[in-house]
Structures are given as C-alpha cells and as structure tokens.
Enzyme design. Sequence first.
Site, PDB file in Angstrom:
ATOM      1  N   TRP A 105       0.565  -1.186   0.285  1.00  0.00           N
ATOM      2  CA  TRP A 105      -0.271  -0.560  -0.042  1.00  0.00           C
ATOM      3  C   TRP A 105       0.525   1.037   0.052  1.00  0.00           C
ATOM      4  O   TRP A 105       0.326   2.353  -0.821  1.00  0.00           O
ATOM      5  CB  TRP A 105      -1.025  -0.176   1.464  1.00  0.00           C
ATOM      6  CG  TRP A 105      -2.090  -0.857   0.861  1.00  0.00           C
ATOM      7  CD1 TRP A 105      -2.306  -1.867   1.680  1.00  0.00           C
ATOM      8  CD2 TRP A 105      -3.171  -0.917   0.109  1.00  0.00           C
ATOM      9  NE1 TRP A 105      -2.972  -2.948   0.925  1.00  0.00           N
ATOM     10  CE2 TRP A 105      -3.689  -2.447  -0.100  1.00  0.00           C
ATOM     11  CE3 TRP A 105      -3.450  -0.456  -0.617  1.00  0.00           C
ATOM     12  CZ2 TRP A 105      -4.785  -2.277  -0.489  1.00  0.00           C
ATOM     13  CZ3 TRP A 105      -4.739  -0.512  -1.795  1.00  0.00           C
ATOM     14  CH2 TRP A 105      -4.987  -1.543  -1.676  1.00  0.00           C
ATOM     15  N   ASP A 174      -1.078   6.253   6.533  1.00  0.00           N
ATOM     16  CA  ASP A 174      -2.492   5.713   6.002  1.00  0.00           C
ATOM     17  C   ASP A 174      -2.700   5.026   6.961  1.00  0.00           C
ATOM     18  O   ASP A 174      -1.974   3.812   6.848  1.00  0.00           O
ATOM     19  CB  ASP A 174      -1.647   5.033   4.668  1.00  0.00           C
ATOM     20  CG  ASP A 174      -3.377   3.447   4.745  1.00  0.00           C
ATOM     21  OD1 ASP A 174      -3.884   4.014   4.773  1.00  0.00           O
ATOM     22  OD2 ASP A 174      -2.817   3.130   2.954  1.00  0.00           O
ATOM     23  N   LYS A 198     -12.553  -1.232   7.510  1.00  0.00           N
ATOM     24  CA  LYS A 198     -12.061  -2.410   8.034  1.00  0.00           C
ATOM     25  C   LYS A 198     -12.561  -2.450   9.882  1.00  0.00           C
ATOM     26  O   LYS A 198     -13.062  -3.028  10.422  1.00  0.00           O
ATOM     27  CB  LYS A 198     -10.929  -2.834   8.261  1.00  0.00           C
ATOM     28  CG  LYS A 198     -10.773  -2.507   6.625  1.00  0.00           C
ATOM     29  CD  LYS A 198      -8.537  -2.331   6.166  1.00  0.00           C
ATOM     30  CE  LYS A 198      -8.638  -1.886   4.155  1.00  0.00           C
ATOM     31  NZ  LYS A 198      -8.983  -2.544   3.822  1.00  0.00           N
TER      32      LYS A 198
HETATM   33  N1  PMP Z   1      -4.167   2.015   2.104  1.00  0.00           N
HETATM   34  C1  PMP Z   1      -4.332   0.391   3.311  1.00  0.00           C
HETATM   35  C2  PMP Z   1      -3.753   0.259   4.229  1.00  0.00           C
HETATM   36  C3  PMP Z   1      -5.868  -0.935   2.692  1.00  0.00           C
HETATM   37  O1  PMP Z   1      -5.562  -2.102   3.137  1.00  0.00           O
HETATM   38  C4  PMP Z   1      -6.176  -0.341   1.345  1.00  0.00           C
HETATM   39  C5  PMP Z   1      -7.638  -1.239   1.188  1.00  0.00           C
HETATM   40  N2  PMP Z   1      -7.297  -2.618   1.669  1.00  0.00           N
HETATM   41  C6  PMP Z   1      -6.492   0.998   0.476  1.00  0.00           C
HETATM   42  C7  PMP Z   1      -5.104   1.869   1.180  1.00  0.00           C
HETATM   43  C8  PMP Z   1      -6.675   1.313  -0.194  1.00  0.00           C
HETATM   44  O2  PMP Z   1      -7.805   1.557  -0.105  1.00  0.00           O
HETATM   45  P1  PMP Z   1      -9.537   1.746  -1.013  1.00  0.00           P
HETATM   46  O3  PMP Z   1      -9.487  -0.118  -2.022  1.00  0.00           O
HETATM   47  O4  PMP Z   1     -10.560   2.068   0.056  1.00  0.00           O
HETATM   48  O5  PMP Z   1      -9.164   2.520  -1.976  1.00  0.00           O
END
Ligand code: PMP
Length: 350
Positions: A105, A174, A198
Amino acid sequence: EQKSTINFGAGPAKLPQSVLLQAQKELLSYNSLGISVLEMSHRSSDFGKILNKTESLMRELLNIPDNYKVMFLQGGGSGQFSAVPLNLIGLKEDRCADYLVTGTWSAKAAKEAEKYGKVNIVHPKLDSYTKIPDPSSWTLNPSASYVYYCCNETVHGVEYNFIPETNGVVLVSDMSSNFLSRPVDVSKFGLIFAGAQKNVGCAGVTVVIVREDLAEMNSLYNTPPCFSIYIMCLVLEWIKNYGGSVAMKNLNNQKSSLIYDIINNSDGFYVCPVDQSCRSRMNIPFRLRTEEGDEALEKKFLDGAAKRGMISLKGHRSVGGIRASLYNAVTLEDTEALATYMKEFQKEHM
Ligand code: PMP
C-alpha cells in the site's frame, strides 16, 4: 440470532452484530421519520445530526485537537494516494516528498505521488516486505513537503508501533487498516486517512483528519456517503460503549497474541515471515510448513476452516498462504475458535 459464520476478511470486514441489528431496525424508517437514511437529504437537519454526532464521537475517541478538521470523503484510501500529493506536495518549493515503502500500500501511494512531484524513498529498497528498516538508516530530506508512511500494511502484516520522527516536516499516515484499533497522538500528524471498511464501518467512506492550516474543505462540499457515515456512527458508539480506544487496544493485543503464540510455538508448522518487532495486530499472514508454504496443505486448512464457519482466511493473491484479519469487531471468542482450529489442524498434520 447469533451468526454462525466468523468473518476473518481483510476488508470489507466484520461489523459488530449490534450495529447490524440497529441498522436493520432503522432501515425503513429512521428515528420515526418515515424515511430511511438511504433516502435522506444530506442537507437535512436529521442527517446533519448524524454527521455532527459521528464527528464528535471521532474527536472524543481519538482525542483530536481542535485545530484539526475531520472529513468523511469518498474515493477510498486509493483516492487519498493522489489527494495527498495534490494538496500537499506544493507546501515547499522543491515539490518533493519523503516516502517509507514497507508494503504494497505504501508502494502504491509512492508510485501515485510521482505524478505530482519528486518522491524520495528514504531507506534502501527492501527485498521483501517483512520488516521496517531501522530509523537510523533513513535519509529524510529536511526540505520535503511531507513524510508519508502506511501505519499498517494490510497485505504483508507489517505494523508500526512507533511514530516516525520527522524533525518538524509534516507527517502523513495511511491508517486504513489499523484506525481506531488503539489510541494515537493525532497532534504528531499533518494528515491521517483511513477507509472505514475494516475497523470503523463499511465501504464508501474515508476518514481524513487534517491539521487546519493544510486544508480548506469540509464534508459537505458535495453529497457525502450518507449511509456509510451513519454506519460508522453506530460503530463509533459501539467502540465508545466498549471502553474506547484503550479497551480496543487491549482487546486487539490479546487477540493477536493468541494467534502469534500458536505460530511461535508450532515448531515451524506455521510460519510468519514478518519480523517480531513489527508484526501487525490486525492482519496476520502465515504459511504452512515452509516460508514458501505447502499449498496443498494450505488449501486443506482453508477448507477445514470453512467447514467450521471460518471464512475469508485466504492470503492476499500477491503473497498466498493464509491471512487472519482481526479487526475491532472480531471478538475474542472468534479468535479463540481460530486458535483452537489451528492447534487441532497442526496436531493432525504435523
Ligand atoms: N491503504 C491500505 C492500508 C489498505 O489496506 C487499502 C485497502 N485494502 C487501501 C489503502 C486502499 O483502500 P481503498 O480500496 O478504499 O481504495
């Protein structure tokens, strides 16, 4: 009626049963209004009350200082990968940002930011996402507009248990997959963002907590994700009733220790590749028998789990194996059921 399925999914993830029941009760007619939250004007006073309550619960639970805005936006975590550099990379003349890349991520976020300015990865590139490079090995750029990191890497199960020191440079994190799973000192950050799906609700809403001098908007710039905000409000109330972020932290520590203890004491039957110092309390990735995993046995493990009602334990497709996600709504009993199964499965197949 208690559900017999236990959801260990990485997100969208389990919601507290009481939240689902209340949403069900209020689905057709919210607060005796004769309409659903799904049908309500975002400018109505009734929705205004939901929005204000959500924000004040969030401020209370995370002890958010007054000079921070709390916004509930669309676009997901991924939307923030570009919103962050779009809004912040110009803070300083060099249009440069420092990124810590410790998993999928943060790697995606760094790649996105390259479209808007210079991106400096502050540490030597990692061969595998199994540890956080020691801060003494980081080269932070004092003229960077901000320093970015992902507090919990959902795919690799790598979590920071410290806040990086940036020597005054704006810090961005994030926190999508460990948001409100423990207390956090918001004053150390310029911006924190997190998708709700989550730990604090369902998909559709992303929380952005931003220091006032770095942002201008609020949540009513356009139509917000009303129903997702409403669900988040119910989850925040549930967290508050549970005892807040400290109680959440204690529960989450207890749950994750239960599973890590089994892995550590399995004589190598269960293998978690992540360094002990940064193992995630939220997402526990592991393989069977070897670091590469015994895929046939892993399939057997997943099938057996499903027979016991334990679902969504398959590892992310990029890493394989097993991943148990233990977000806020996953109970100690849920986790004990998994622990018991892991012990029995090992005994049978060691
Ligand atoms: N950052 C993290 C740490 C994630 O786990 C996720 C999705 N699993 C995201 C960003 C992306 O989020 P989204 O699917 O809501 O764009």
